[in-house]
Design an enzyme around this catalytic site. Structure first.
Site, PDB file in Angstrom:
ATOM      1  N   SER A   1       0.859  -1.185   0.000  1.00 56.16           N
ATOM      2  CA  SER A   1       0.000   0.000   0.000  1.00 56.16           C
ATOM      3  C   SER A   1       0.891   1.229   0.000  1.00 56.16           C
ATOM      4  O   SER A   1       2.049   1.175   0.428  1.00 56.16           O
ATOM      5  CB  SER A   1      -0.874  -0.006   1.261  1.00 56.16           C
ATOM      6  OG  SER A   1      -1.506   1.250   1.442  1.00 56.16           O
TER       7      SER A   1
ATOM      8  N   TYR B   1      -2.031  -0.670  10.448  1.00 61.31           N
ATOM      9  CA  TYR B   1      -2.153  -1.070   9.050  1.00 61.31           C
ATOM     10  C   TYR B   1      -0.921  -0.631   8.258  1.00 61.31           C
ATOM     11  O   TYR B   1      -0.313  -1.415   7.532  1.00 61.31           O
ATOM     12  CB  TYR B   1      -3.420  -0.464   8.434  1.00 61.31           C
ATOM     13  CG  TYR B   1      -3.566  -0.736   6.961  1.00 61.31           C
ATOM     14  CD1 TYR B   1      -4.103  -1.936   6.503  1.00 61.31           C
ATOM     15  CD2 TYR B   1      -3.171   0.211   6.013  1.00 61.31           C
ATOM     16  CE1 TYR B   1      -4.236  -2.185   5.143  1.00 61.31           C
ATOM     17  CE2 TYR B   1      -3.299  -0.030   4.658  1.00 61.31           C
ATOM     18  CZ  TYR B   1      -3.838  -1.227   4.228  1.00 61.31           C
ATOM     19  OH  TYR B   1      -3.952  -1.470   2.867  1.00 61.31           O
TER      20      TYR B   1
END
Length: 255
Positions: free
Chosen positions: A151, A165
């Protein structure tokens, strides 16, 4: 990529019942690959995808929040296809890890710990365990490819509610680089893809008109853009990209 470019390839895609994973499964199947479609809770989505694609598709169930699941998923996919050439670690979740709850500091501490545990397991440890299975298998069969979905958060960090995350995705990014450096001599190539906002169910609920207006292309990334990149990397046509991280953000985040 052209039809047939992946003929003979056997590809395991995790989290493939919807979103980016489903787009990847469709694309590599279009190009001739045999595909193991992994799913957890969305059996209906996985079944519909398998019916849509037809031949050369195998459904593999497994809950990657369970540390033992990776070994079982790998074994089931390998058995169904007679081996695996490419692992696509796509499964993951954007799980909050709040510093504290507004009305209860103790409850917030619990949410913090639960968020970290869940993020590390789903976004890093499960992928690491599947990478381990792949490396053990690839070492005995002349190599293979690993494609890990990270990501933009792996580079820039995530927001205050999702610190875990971003940290987990950064760990997956580092893991990918280490695999590429440590196992290239065995014929293993490892790549990381770092998307930003992608047009999935999650983005539909999280991208406001204001956010959309601030994106350079004025649109979130279609999942097919990510899928085409996966198909290209799986083809073996750019082996010396191994160890690279490719950003797919529509210039929303650039390095």
């Amino acid at each position: 990529m052209s039809a047939g470019a992946l003929t003979g390839r056997r590809i395991l895609v995790t989290g493939a019942s919807k979103g980016i994973g489903a787009a990847i499964a469709r694309t590599v199947h279009r190009d001739g690959a045999e595909v193991a479609v992994h799913f957890n809770s969305d059996e209906a989505g996985a079944t519909a995808l398998a019916a849509e694609l037809g031949e050369r598709v195998h459904l593999v169930h497994g809950d990657l929040s369970d540390r033992e699941a990776a070994t079982e998923i790998w074994a089931a996919a390998s058995s169904a296809m007679g081996g695996i050439d490419t692992l696509v670690n796509n499964a993951g979740a954007w799980i909050a890890s709040p510093l504290e709850a507004e009305d209860n500091r103790a409850a917030g501490s619990d949410a913090w710990a639960r968020g970290w545990d869940a993020n590390l397991q789903l976004n890093l440890l499960s992928a690491a365990d599947l990478c381990r299975q792949a490396l053990l298998d690839f070492a005995d069969h002349g190599g293979g490819a690993i494609i890990n979905m990270t990501s933009r958060s792996a580079h820039r960090g995530d927001d205050a509610e999702h610190l875990a995350y971003g940290a987990a995705k950064a760990g997956l990014l580092s893991l990918t680089k280490g695999i590429a450096r440590g196992y290239g001599h065995l014929g293993v190539c490892a790549y990381a893809i770092a998307p930003g906002w992608v047009d999935t169910g999650l983005a539909a609920g999280a991208v406001s008109d204001e956010v959309l207006a601030g994106l350079p292309l004025r649109e979130v990334t279609p999942p097919e853009d990510v899928a085409e990149l996966v198909a290209f990397l799986a083809s073996g046509r750019a082996r010396h990209l191994t160890g690279s991280t490719i950003d797919v953000t529509g210039a929303d985040y650039v390095r």
